[in-house]
Design a protein around this motif. Sequence first.
Motif, mmCIF file in Angstrom:
data_model
loop_
_atom_site.group_PDB
_atom_site.id
_atom_site.type_symbol
_atom_site.label_atom_id
_atom_site.label_comp_id
_atom_site.label_asym_id
_atom_site.label_seq_id
_atom_site.Cartn_x
_atom_site.Cartn_y
_atom_site.Cartn_z
ATOM 1 N N ALA A 217 0.923 -1.656 -0.295
ATOM 2 C CA ALA A 217 -0.430 -0.193 0.151
ATOM 3 C C ALA A 217 0.837 1.628 0.561
ATOM 4 O O ALA A 217 0.812 2.274 -0.472
ATOM 5 C CB ALA A 217 -0.875 -0.174 1.104
ATOM 6 N N GLN A 218 1.822 1.637 0.553
ATOM 7 C CA GLN A 218 3.013 2.115 0.810
ATOM 8 C C GLN A 218 3.639 2.483 -0.901
ATOM 9 O O GLN A 218 3.789 3.752 -1.352
ATOM 10 C CB GLN A 218 3.708 2.269 1.852
ATOM 11 N N ALA A 219 3.635 1.209 -1.434
ATOM 12 C CA ALA A 219 4.628 1.022 -2.656
ATOM 13 C C ALA A 219 3.043 1.802 -3.743
ATOM 14 O O ALA A 219 3.730 2.407 -4.314
ATOM 15 C CB ALA A 219 5.618 -0.129 -3.142
ATOM 16 N N GLY A 223 2.710 5.253 -6.423
ATOM 17 C CA GLY A 223 2.981 5.427 -7.218
ATOM 18 C C GLY A 223 3.731 3.743 -8.035
ATOM 19 O O GLY A 223 3.531 4.099 -9.323
ATOM 20 N N ASN A 224 4.075 2.798 -7.750
ATOM 21 C CA ASN A 224 4.516 1.748 -7.688
ATOM 22 C C ASN A 224 3.382 0.830 -7.555
ATOM 23 O O ASN A 224 2.970 0.239 -6.708
ATOM 24 C CB ASN A 224 6.072 1.679 -6.951
ATOM 25 N N PHE A 225 3.799 0.300 -8.445
ATOM 26 C CA PHE A 225 2.704 -0.757 -8.833
ATOM 27 C C PHE A 225 2.467 -2.750 -9.059
ATOM 28 O O PHE A 225 2.267 -3.150 -9.776
ATOM 29 C CB PHE A 225 1.457 -0.358 -9.900
ATOM 30 N N SER A 226 4.573 -2.036 -9.591
ATOM 31 C CA SER A 226 4.595 -3.623 -9.882
ATOM 32 C C SER A 226 4.970 -4.411 -8.439
ATOM 33 O O SER A 226 5.505 -5.518 -9.222
ATOM 34 C CB SER A 226 6.290 -3.096 -10.176
ATOM 35 N N HIS A 246 -5.185 -8.476 -7.270
ATOM 36 C CA HIS A 246 -6.169 -8.062 -8.057
ATOM 37 C C HIS A 246 -6.086 -6.788 -7.983
ATOM 38 O O HIS A 246 -5.700 -5.703 -9.382
ATOM 39 C CB HIS A 246 -7.437 -8.887 -8.203
ATOM 40 N N LEU A 247 -6.566 -6.052 -6.557
ATOM 41 C CA LEU A 247 -6.461 -4.733 -7.197
ATOM 42 C C LEU A 247 -5.592 -4.011 -7.025
ATOM 43 O O LEU A 247 -5.264 -2.736 -7.929
ATOM 44 C CB LEU A 247 -6.958 -3.464 -5.383
ATOM 45 N N THR A 248 -4.079 -4.457 -6.971
ATOM 46 C CA THR A 248 -2.720 -3.810 -7.752
ATOM 47 C C THR A 248 -2.645 -3.216 -8.698
ATOM 48 O O THR A 248 -2.951 -2.759 -10.126
ATOM 49 C CB THR A 248 -2.310 -4.375 -7.148
ATOM 50 N N ASN A 249 -3.080 -4.837 -9.674
ATOM 51 C CA ASN A 249 -3.715 -5.095 -10.627
ATOM 52 C C ASN A 249 -4.570 -3.776 -12.189
ATOM 53 O O ASN A 249 -4.351 -3.495 -12.899
ATOM 54 C CB ASN A 249 -3.989 -6.030 -12.194
ATOM 55 N N ARG A 250 -5.451 -3.849 -11.362
ATOM 56 C CA ARG A 250 -6.582 -2.884 -11.680
ATOM 57 C C ARG A 250 -5.943 -1.945 -11.517
ATOM 58 O O ARG A 250 -6.432 -0.809 -11.906
ATOM 59 C CB ARG A 250 -7.711 -3.267 -11.078
ATOM 60 N N LEU A 251 -5.863 -1.200 -10.204
ATOM 61 C CA LEU A 251 -5.458 0.386 -10.159
ATOM 62 C C LEU A 251 -3.842 0.516 -11.037
ATOM 63 O O LEU A 251 -4.143 1.616 -12.173
ATOM 64 C CB LEU A 251 -4.884 0.483 -8.870
ATOM 65 N N GLN A 252 -2.400 -0.419 -11.272
ATOM 66 C CA GLN A 252 -2.333 0.167 -11.673
ATOM 67 C C GLN A 252 -2.867 -0.067 -13.562
ATOM 68 O O GLN A 252 -2.989 1.278 -14.565
ATOM 69 C CB GLN A 252 -1.268 -1.267 -12.895
ATOM 70 N N GLU A 253 -3.422 -0.355 -14.088
ATOM 71 C CA GLU A 253 -4.185 -0.523 -15.381
ATOM 72 C C GLU A 253 -4.622 1.076 -14.871
ATOM 73 O O GLU A 253 -4.996 2.257 -16.256
ATOM 74 C CB GLU A 253 -4.959 -1.650 -15.258
#
Length: 607
Positions: A217-219, A223-226, A246-253
Motif C-alpha cells: 500500500a505504501q509503494a 505510484g509503484n504498482f510492480s 488483483h486490486l493492484t493490477n486494476r489500479l495499475q491499469e
Amino acid sequence: MQKVGYFKSIHVKIVFIYILLIIIAMQIIGLYFVRELEQTLRENFQESISDRISLLEFSAREEILKVRNEEDDATLEQSLRSILSGLNSYDIKEVRVIDAKNQILATSDINNQSIVGQRSTDELVRLSISAETPFDNITLDSDRKRIWVLATPIKSQGEVIGSLYIESNIENVFGQMNEINLILAGGTAVALVITIVLGILIAQTITRPISDMRKQAQAMAKGNFSRKVRVYGNDEIGQLAIAFNHLTNRLQEAQSTTEAERRKLASVLTNMTDGVIATDRKGRVILINDPAVRLLRIPREMVLNRPIISVLGIDAAHSFEDLIHSKESMTLDFSTHERPFILRANFSVIQKETGFVNGLIAVLHDNTEQEKIDMERREFVANVSHELRTPLTTMSSYLEALAEGAWKDEEIAPSFLQVTQTETQRMIRLVNDLLQLSKMDSRDYDLNRDIVNFNQFFNRIIDRFELSKSEHVSFQRMFADTPYYVDIDTDKLTQVIDNIISNAIKYSPDGGNIRFGVVVKDNLLKVMISDDGMGIPSENIDRIFDRFYRVDRARARSMGGTGLGLAIAREMIEAHGGTIWAESEEGNGTTVFFTLEIEMDEEGEWD
C-alpha cells in the motif's frame, strides 16, 4: 507514511493478547484447582483425624463410665493416659479428655501433665459441652504454625459426660499446598515460555501477509504498482492477499489509462491555439493552458485559485451563476489606445449525471483580427458607397437638368456634359482601382519581372512628369548616375512612382520643391520622394496607406483622388518584397520611402 512503533505493531498486540489470554486461563484454572485441592486435602485430613477421634471417644467414654475397684483397677487418670499414649502421631499434637465440669482428666502431651486436674478455659470445650455438638477452629500455635483445634462432646445415653479436645498439625496440609503451588507456578512459567514462542510463530503467520500488504500500500501510494503481495495460504488472509494483488493490477491499469488520458489532455491543451480555463464548483480557476496565459497576459500564479469573473475582468457586470446559465459567447474587450485586443469567450458547464455542477470551462479565442476585418469590411462598403454616391448624385443632377431642357442652351449644355464626363471618368478610375486591389488581395496576378537599371528607370519617370508639370513646382534629383540593378515589374512599379509623384505635385504649394533620392544600404535600394506640402499629422501618418483614407477628405476629393492610390502602392511594393512608409511633420511637407532588393552589391548616398 509514518513508521509503526514496535510496541504498537499488530504483531506485538497479537502475541500480547495471546499470552494474556493464556495467563488468564491458567490463573482461573489454577485458582479453581488450588481451591478445590486445598478443600479436598483439608477434608481428608479432618476426616482422618475424626476417624481416630471416634475410637478415642469410645475408649474414653468406657473408662469414664467404668465402675472401678480400688484394689484391682487402675485409676481413671492412668487409664486415660494409657489410651492417649497410643495416639502419639505426627498429625496429632495433643489430645485432652475433659469431664462435664470442664475439669481436665488427661492429656497426651507428656510435657504438659501439670494441667491435669485443672479446669479447662478453652471456649471450644465449653461450647461443645453446653451445645452438645462438635466445634472446630484453625488457629496458630506458639511457633506460628497453623493447627486444627477440635472439641467434640462425649455422650452416653444422650447425655454429655465430657469432651475431647484435639490439636492437630494442619500446617502439613498447607505445606503440601505450597509445594503444589510452586509446581503449578513452574508449570505456568514453562507453559508461558512455550506460549510466547508459539504466539510469535502464530502471529507471524497472520502479520506477515498484513505487513506485506502494508508495504505494498505504501509503494502504491508512491505510484509503484510492480510489487505483489506473497500469498501464504488459502485462508481468509490468503484470499485477502489475492484480492489485494488483483486490486493492484486494476489500479495499475486505471493509473495507466488515467496517465495516458492526462498526457492526451495536456497535449491537446498545450497545442490548442485557443485558451482554456477550468474552474471548480465555486468558480475558482484550477487549470489554465499556455495560450490562455498569453491571451490574458497574466502570470499563471496570479490566475490559479482566483475567481474566473475576476480573471476575465467581468466581475462588475456578471456573476459566476450568470456564466453557468450563459448560452451565448461573450465578447471581452481588452483594447488600449495603442492597439485593439478583443477576445471571444464560450462557456461550458461541467455537470454530474445528477445535474450537480462541478465547475465551468471557458474557451478563449482571439477575435481581434476578425473584428478588424469586419470593421474594415463595413468601412470599405461605407467608403465605396460614399465615393460612388457623390459622382452619381452630381451626374444625376446635371442629367436631370439636361433632360429638363438645359441641353438646348449652347453655353450651359457643354459644361454640364463635361462635368458628367469628368464624374464618369472618376467612377471608372475608382472601379479600376478596386478591381486592381481585388486582384492583389486574391493574389490573382503575375509579376513580369525584369532586371533594370533603377536610376535610368527612375529618371525616365521623373522626366515625363517634368515635361507636364506646372511651373510653380520644381524637381530636385538627389542621386548619382551610379547604376543600381533591381528585379522588378516595370509597369507596376511605374504605377507606384506615378501615384506618389502625383500626390506630391497635388499637395505642393506654389514655389515648392519635390526631391528625389536613391541610396543603397544592406543590399536594399531605398527610394525617397519628398514634397513641401501641408504635411500629415502624426496621429494619421500610419493610416495613409489604408484604403479610402484621406487626411483632408474634402480637398482630396476636389482634386479627383479615390483614396486608393497609396493602398495600391503598398500592395505592389510588398509584392516585390519591399516595404513602404511615410515620414511627415505637419506644415513641413511629407516624405515617402520604399525599399527594393538590389541585385548588385553597389552603394550610393544622398543627403
